[in-house]
Design an enzyme around this catalytic site. Structure first.
Site, PDB file in Angstrom:
ATOM      1  N   GLU A  34       3.982  -0.684   9.436  1.00  0.00           N
ATOM      2  CA  GLU A  34       4.860  -0.087  10.434  1.00  0.00           C
ATOM      3  C   GLU A  34       4.007   0.617  11.483  1.00  0.00           C
ATOM      4  O   GLU A  34       2.914   1.115  11.171  1.00  0.00           O
ATOM      5  CB  GLU A  34       5.810   0.914   9.774  1.00  0.00           C
ATOM      6  CG  GLU A  34       6.953   0.236   9.054  1.00  0.00           C
ATOM      7  CD  GLU A  34       8.086   1.193   8.734  1.00  0.00           C
ATOM      8  OE1 GLU A  34       7.993   2.396   9.057  1.00  0.00           O
ATOM      9  OE2 GLU A  34       9.070   0.728   8.154  1.00  0.00           O
ATOM     10  N   PRO A  35       4.478   0.656  12.723  1.00  0.00           N
ATOM     11  CA  PRO A  35       3.682   1.272  13.794  1.00  0.00           C
ATOM     12  C   PRO A  35       3.260   2.709  13.486  1.00  0.00           C
ATOM     13  O   PRO A  35       2.169   3.122  13.852  1.00  0.00           O
ATOM     14  CB  PRO A  35       4.624   1.233  14.997  1.00  0.00           C
ATOM     15  CG  PRO A  35       5.551   0.105  14.722  1.00  0.00           C
ATOM     16  CD  PRO A  35       5.723   0.071  13.220  1.00  0.00           C
ATOM     17  N   GLY A  60      -4.874   7.008  -0.565  1.00  0.00           N
ATOM     18  CA  GLY A  60      -4.619   5.755   0.142  1.00  0.00           C
ATOM     19  C   GLY A  60      -5.919   5.132   0.630  1.00  0.00           C
ATOM     20  O   GLY A  60      -6.156   3.929   0.481  1.00  0.00           O
ATOM     21  N   TYR A  79      -4.966   2.564   9.236  1.00  0.00           N
ATOM     22  CA  TYR A  79      -5.730   1.346   8.976  1.00  0.00           C
ATOM     23  C   TYR A  79      -6.867   1.107   9.962  1.00  0.00           C
ATOM     24  O   TYR A  79      -7.844   0.444   9.632  1.00  0.00           O
ATOM     25  CB  TYR A  79      -4.788   0.140   8.948  1.00  0.00           C
ATOM     26  CG  TYR A  79      -3.805   0.208   7.809  1.00  0.00           C
ATOM     27  CD1 TYR A  79      -4.228  -0.018   6.499  1.00  0.00           C
ATOM     28  CD2 TYR A  79      -2.478   0.535   8.024  1.00  0.00           C
ATOM     29  CE1 TYR A  79      -3.342   0.064   5.443  1.00  0.00           C
ATOM     30  CE2 TYR A  79      -1.584   0.625   6.965  1.00  0.00           C
ATOM     31  CZ  TYR A  79      -2.021   0.388   5.684  1.00  0.00           C
ATOM     32  OH  TYR A  79      -1.152   0.483   4.630  1.00  0.00           O
ATOM     33  N   GLY A  92      -6.501  11.656   0.295  1.00  0.00           N
ATOM     34  CA  GLY A  92      -7.469  10.568   0.313  1.00  0.00           C
ATOM     35  C   GLY A  92      -7.230   9.434  -0.657  1.00  0.00           C
ATOM     36  O   GLY A  92      -8.061   8.527  -0.754  1.00  0.00           O
ATOM     37  N   VAL A 141       0.868  -1.172   0.000  1.00  0.00           N
ATOM     38  CA  VAL A 141       0.000   0.000   0.000  1.00  0.00           C
ATOM     39  C   VAL A 141       0.908   1.226   0.000  1.00  0.00           C
ATOM     40  O   VAL A 141       1.645   1.454   0.957  1.00  0.00           O
ATOM     41  CB  VAL A 141      -0.935   0.021   1.227  1.00  0.00           C
ATOM     42  CG1 VAL A 141      -1.820   1.263   1.204  1.00  0.00           C
ATOM     43  CG2 VAL A 141      -1.763  -1.252   1.294  1.00  0.00           C
ATOM     44  N   VAL A 142       0.878   1.969  -1.098  1.00  0.00           N
ATOM     45  CA  VAL A 142       1.749   3.142  -1.217  1.00  0.00           C
ATOM     46  C   VAL A 142       0.998   4.294  -1.877  1.00  0.00           C
ATOM     47  O   VAL A 142       0.120   4.092  -2.709  1.00  0.00           O
ATOM     48  CB  VAL A 142       3.031   2.844  -2.045  1.00  0.00           C
ATOM     49  CG1 VAL A 142       3.933   1.857  -1.329  1.00  0.00           C
ATOM     50  CG2 VAL A 142       2.709   2.350  -3.447  1.00  0.00           C
ATOM     51  N   VAL A 143       1.384   5.495  -1.476  1.00  0.00           N
ATOM     52  CA  VAL A 143       0.914   6.712  -2.125  1.00  0.00           C
ATOM     53  C   VAL A 143       2.137   7.600  -2.310  1.00  0.00           C
ATOM     54  O   VAL A 143       2.892   7.828  -1.358  1.00  0.00           O
ATOM     55  CB  VAL A 143      -0.158   7.452  -1.287  1.00  0.00           C
ATOM     56  CG1 VAL A 143      -0.564   8.766  -1.955  1.00  0.00           C
ATOM     57  CG2 VAL A 143      -1.373   6.570  -1.068  1.00  0.00           C
TER      58      VAL A 143
END
Length: 189
Positions: free
Chosen positions: A157-158, A133, A164, A131, A121-123
């Protein structure tokens, strides 16, 4: 998703979609209702200069690789990216019409019935915060749920867990601890 950096003693657990019971496959009416609940409609994305794609056709892998690198992923061999995408069950990417380049991307692999894992998942950093992502994740989740897949995991990653959670993901919903195989590289002395 972002790659882990450095050594960690405990791998991050996968995030899973929070469900209390199995969901039936969505029918057309329910699908339409969900589509209308996207945070950004397909029409709005198009009016803002973006095209949505669900296939690797027209996806320039060198441009996608630049987005991966821009968010902190290592540069990947384009042939290996192509192979990975050819073995991907679901994918969605957003193209910026002016440049005809990908600016947002997400994909899911799995067995097509019970389980799926969301990857990559990348933007593009130049397009973050508008918006995109959320747009790719909402649509990817809808596709997986329409197939009846309810065990949906991802690694994160934290620092981006907060992105999410509003999408329904929780860490360790059943107390299950994820594990990751890690092959240590030989160090030269």
């Amino acid at each position: 998703m972002f790659p882990l950096r450095g050594l960690t003693s405990t791998p991050l657990p996968p995030l899973h979609l929070k469900t209390s019971h199995p969901l039936p496959p969505l029918n057309a009416a329910i699908s339409t209702a969900i589509t209308n609940k996207f945070s950004i409609s397909d029409e709005d994305l198009e009016s803002r200069g973006f095209n949505l794609h669900r296939e690797i056709a027209d996806l320039n892998l060198d441009h996608l690789n630049k987005v991966f690198v821009a968010v902190g992923f290592p540069r990947r061999d384009p042939q290996k990216i192509r192979l990975a995408l050819e073995n991907t069950n679901s994918l969605l990417w957003v193209e910026y019409k002016k440049t005809q380049k990908p600016v947002a991307f997400a994909r899911a692999t799995g067995d097509g019935v019970f389980n799926a894992i969301i990857w990559d998942v990348v933007v593009d950093p130049s397009f973050q915060g508008i918006g995109l992502g959320k747009a790719v994740m909402e649509r990817l989740m809808e596709e997986l749920l329409e197939k009846g897949i309810i065990n949906i995991a991802l690694y994160s990653e934290p620092r981006v867990l907060g992105f999410y959670r509003p999408l329904g993901f929780v860490a360790d919903p059943d107390g299950i601890k994820g594990m990751v195989y890690s092959r240590k590289k030989n160090s030269k002395r």
